[in-house]
Design a protein around this motif. Structure first.
Motif, PDB file in Angstrom:
ATOM      1  N   HIS A  58      66.357  41.027 -18.360  1.00 25.30           N
ATOM      2  CA  HIS A  58      65.989  39.695 -18.817  1.00 25.30           C
ATOM      3  C   HIS A  58      65.157  38.989 -17.539  1.00 25.30           C
ATOM      4  O   HIS A  58      64.736  38.001 -18.006  1.00 25.30           O
ATOM      5  N   ARG A  59      65.062  39.618 -16.457  1.00 22.97           N
ATOM      6  CA  ARG A  59      64.127  39.121 -15.539  1.00 22.97           C
ATOM      7  C   ARG A  59      62.730  38.650 -15.883  1.00 22.97           C
ATOM      8  O   ARG A  59      62.099  39.391 -16.616  1.00 22.97           O
ATOM      9  N   GLY A  60      62.419  37.313 -15.664  1.00 21.56           N
ATOM     10  CA  GLY A  60      61.181  37.091 -15.843  1.00 21.56           C
ATOM     11  C   GLY A  60      60.754  36.714 -17.265  1.00 21.56           C
ATOM     12  O   GLY A  60      59.607  36.058 -17.724  1.00 21.56           O
ATOM     13  N   LYS A  61      61.679  36.672 -17.919  1.00 19.41           N
ATOM     14  CA  LYS A  61      61.634  35.990 -19.505  1.00 19.41           C
ATOM     15  C   LYS A  61      61.536  34.337 -19.091  1.00 19.41           C
ATOM     16  O   LYS A  61      62.336  33.773 -18.484  1.00 19.41           O
ATOM     17  N   PRO A  62      60.822  33.665 -20.108  1.00 15.45           N
ATOM     18  CA  PRO A  62      60.834  32.309 -19.993  1.00 15.45           C
ATOM     19  C   PRO A  62      62.195  31.675 -20.300  1.00 15.45           C
ATOM     20  O   PRO A  62      62.875  31.974 -21.128  1.00 15.45           O
ATOM     21  N   LEU A  63      62.435  30.431 -19.646  1.00 19.37           N
ATOM     22  CA  LEU A  63      63.728  29.867 -19.918  1.00 19.37           C
ATOM     23  C   LEU A  63      63.903  29.468 -21.244  1.00 19.37           C
ATOM     24  O   LEU A  63      65.304  29.626 -21.466  1.00 19.37           O
ATOM     25  N   ASP A  64      62.901  29.182 -21.938  1.00 17.30           N
ATOM     26  CA  ASP A  64      63.429  28.821 -23.321  1.00 17.30           C
ATOM     27  C   ASP A  64      63.911  30.114 -24.205  1.00 17.30           C
ATOM     28  O   ASP A  64      64.735  30.012 -25.021  1.00 17.30           O
ATOM     29  N   GLU A  65      63.371  31.312 -23.784  1.00 17.75           N
ATOM     30  CA  GLU A  65      64.015  32.510 -24.522  1.00 17.75           C
ATOM     31  C   GLU A  65      65.253  32.845 -24.060  1.00 17.75           C
ATOM     32  O   GLU A  65      66.247  33.190 -24.736  1.00 17.75           O
ATOM     33  N   LEU A  66      65.765  32.578 -22.567  1.00 16.82           N
ATOM     34  CA  LEU A  66      67.030  32.652 -22.148  1.00 16.82           C
ATOM     35  C   LEU A  66      68.013  31.795 -22.872  1.00 16.82           C
ATOM     36  O   LEU A  66      69.010  31.981 -23.291  1.00 16.82           O
ATOM     37  N   VAL A  67      67.527  30.538 -23.085  1.00 12.45           N
ATOM     38  CA  VAL A  67      68.319  29.356 -23.645  1.00 12.45           C
ATOM     39  C   VAL A  67      68.582  30.115 -25.208  1.00 12.45           C
ATOM     40  O   VAL A  67      69.765  29.950 -25.552  1.00 12.45           O
ATOM     41  N   ARG A  68      67.650  30.510 -25.844  1.00 12.74           N
ATOM     42  CA  ARG A  68      68.138  31.009 -27.168  1.00 12.74           C
ATOM     43  C   ARG A  68      68.948  32.181 -27.203  1.00 12.74           C
ATOM     44  O   ARG A  68      69.824  32.063 -27.990  1.00 12.74           O
ATOM     45  N   VAL A  69      68.822  33.079 -26.259  1.00 12.18           N
ATOM     46  CA  VAL A  69      69.726  34.014 -26.045  1.00 12.18           C
ATOM     47  C   VAL A  69      71.025  33.731 -25.829  1.00 12.18           C
ATOM     48  O   VAL A  69      71.946  34.018 -26.608  1.00 12.18           O
ATOM     49  N   GLY A  70      71.164  32.801 -24.881  1.00 12.57           N
ATOM     50  CA  GLY A  70      72.505  31.986 -24.539  1.00 12.57           C
ATOM     51  C   GLY A  70      73.145  31.297 -25.568  1.00 12.57           C
ATOM     52  O   GLY A  70      74.311  31.270 -25.935  1.00 12.57           O
ATOM     53  N   LEU A  71      72.232  30.421 -26.537  1.00 11.62           N
ATOM     54  CA  LEU A  71      72.874  29.926 -27.551  1.00 11.62           C
ATOM     55  C   LEU A  71      73.328  30.766 -28.675  1.00 11.62           C
ATOM     56  O   LEU A  71      74.398  30.359 -29.164  1.00 11.62           O
ATOM     57  N   GLU A  72      72.746  31.836 -28.899  1.00 13.44           N
ATOM     58  CA  GLU A  72      73.198  33.050 -29.953  1.00 13.44           C
ATOM     59  C   GLU A  72      74.551  33.366 -29.289  1.00 13.44           C
ATOM     60  O   GLU A  72      75.633  33.409 -30.122  1.00 13.44           O
ATOM     61  N   THR A  73      74.695  33.644 -28.042  1.00 18.96           N
ATOM     62  CA  THR A  73      76.024  34.234 -27.489  1.00 18.96           C
ATOM     63  C   THR A  73      76.925  33.147 -27.503  1.00 18.96           C
ATOM     64  O   THR A  73      78.141  33.567 -27.933  1.00 18.96           O
ATOM     65  N   ARG A  74      76.606  31.962 -27.202  1.00 20.05           N
ATOM     66  CA  ARG A  74      77.645  30.979 -27.198  1.00 20.05           C
ATOM     67  C   ARG A  74      78.331  30.557 -28.326  1.00 20.05           C
ATOM     68  O   ARG A  74      79.121  30.348 -28.748  1.00 20.05           O
ATOM     69  N   ALA A  75      77.327  30.772 -29.645  1.00 13.77           N
ATOM     70  CA  ALA A  75      77.830  30.622 -30.873  1.00 13.77           C
ATOM     71  C   ALA A  75      78.967  31.639 -31.201  1.00 13.77           C
ATOM     72  O   ALA A  75      79.962  31.321 -31.858  1.00 13.77           O
ATOM     73  N   GLU A  76      78.879  32.851 -30.702  1.00 19.66           N
ATOM     74  CA  GLU A  76      79.684  34.045 -30.833  1.00 19.66           C
ATOM     75  C   GLU A  76      81.004  33.421 -30.416  1.00 19.66           C
ATOM     76  O   GLU A  76      82.371  33.809 -30.676  1.00 19.66           O
ATOM     77  N   THR A  77      80.936  32.903 -28.877  1.00 17.78           N
ATOM     78  CA  THR A  77      82.107  32.530 -28.196  1.00 17.78           C
ATOM     79  C   THR A  77      82.643  31.404 -29.002  1.00 17.78           C
ATOM     80  O   THR A  77      84.030  31.471 -28.937  1.00 17.78           O
ATOM     81  N   LEU A  78      81.965  30.498 -29.507  1.00 13.16           N
ATOM     82  CA  LEU A  78      82.876  29.480 -30.270  1.00 13.16           C
ATOM     83  C   LEU A  78      83.413  29.948 -31.457  1.00 13.16           C
ATOM     84  O   LEU A  78      84.442  29.328 -31.939  1.00 13.16           O
ATOM     85  N   LYS A  79      82.838  30.971 -31.968  1.00 16.39           N
ATOM     86  CA  LYS A  79      83.371  31.545 -33.314  1.00 16.39           C
ATOM     87  C   LYS A  79      84.631  32.052 -33.137  1.00 16.39           C
ATOM     88  O   LYS A  79      85.687  31.956 -33.620  1.00 16.39           O
ATOM     89  N   LEU A  80      84.733  32.789 -31.767  1.00 11.24           N
ATOM     90  CA  LEU A  80      85.785  33.365 -31.526  1.00 11.24           C
ATOM     91  C   LEU A  80      87.013  32.327 -31.184  1.00 11.24           C
ATOM     92  O   LEU A  80      88.051  32.464 -31.725  1.00 11.24           O
ATOM     93  N   LEU A  81      86.616  31.473 -30.401  1.00 10.10           N
ATOM     94  CA  LEU A  81      87.526  30.251 -30.214  1.00 10.10           C
ATOM     95  C   LEU A  81      88.152  29.816 -31.337  1.00 10.10           C
ATOM     96  O   LEU A  81      89.089  29.481 -31.456  1.00 10.10           O
ATOM     97  N   SER A  82      87.138  29.466 -32.489  1.00  9.70           N
ATOM     98  CA  SER A  82      87.767  28.878 -33.607  1.00  9.70           C
ATOM     99  C   SER A  82      88.729  29.743 -34.735  1.00  9.70           C
ATOM    100  O   SER A  82      89.494  29.580 -35.395  1.00  9.70           O
ATOM    101  N   GLU A  83      88.611  31.187 -33.920  1.00 10.48           N
ATOM    102  CA  GLU A  83      89.526  31.901 -34.701  1.00 10.48           C
ATOM    103  C   GLU A  83      90.974  32.219 -34.239  1.00 10.48           C
ATOM    104  O   GLU A  83      91.688  32.900 -34.751  1.00 10.48           O
TER     105      GLU A  83
END
Length: 161
Positions: free
Chosen positions: A91-116
């Motif tokens: 992922h090195r060199g990707k723009p910050l907004d792309e990293l934030v998008r990837v992070g948001l997608e993964t954070r959603a998975e973390t929050l889904k797990l927390l909800s379960e």
């Protein structure tokens, strides 16, 4: 730690990290800051150090060796450092907004797990885990603090585990 406390920490710390990174100049964001613990010839920037946290920071557990025995903390950390270095290289060199998008997608998975998970599951201890208080909930909540931890490593130009 209960679900509300964990989710609050996950969201609050992510917001702090995003605001902090977004306020940095590209020169500050991508400047070399600290050596890699897997490969000291590689230098990490703020950008690199936060990729793991922005990905949602899923909890880790102690692994097993090929013979089935439990790995030592040093063996586990060596594997984590190797995995992290591979992820950063991808992922090195990707723009910050792309990293934030990837992070948001993964954070959603973390929050889904927390909800379960039930409170009993959040309170359950993972044997041999050296992170937080060793409970599932404690480890999830500790991931919320991980971005600040690495921010300070990068600010100080060192890496301490």
């Amino acid at each position: 730690m209960n679900r509300i406390e964990i989710e609050t920490r996950l969201n609050t710390d992510r917001a702090w990290l995003l605001e902090t990174l977004a306020a940095m100049s590209p020169a500050d964001l991508y400047a070399p800051r600290t050596p890699s613990e897997h490969d000291p010839s590689q230098t990490w920037s703020y950008d690199d150090l936060f990729r793991r946290h922005l990905s949602g920071g899923q909890g880790m557990t102690l692994g097993r060796s090929k013979d089935g025995s439990q790995q030592s903390r040093e063996e586990v950390m060596a594997g984590i450092h190797r995995w992290t270095e591979d992820w950063a290289a991808k992922h090195r060199g990707k723009p910050l907004d792309e990293l934030v998008r990837v992070g948001l997608e993964t954070r959603a998975e973390t929050l889904k797990l927390l909800s379960e998970l039930t409170q009993e599951q959040l309170d359950s201890k993972i044997p041999g885990t050296p992170w937080a208080d060793g409970t599932v909930g404690g480890i999830m909540a500790a991931n919320a603090d991980h971005g600040r931890l690495h921010f300070n490593y990068a600010k100080d130009g060192s890496l301490t585990t």
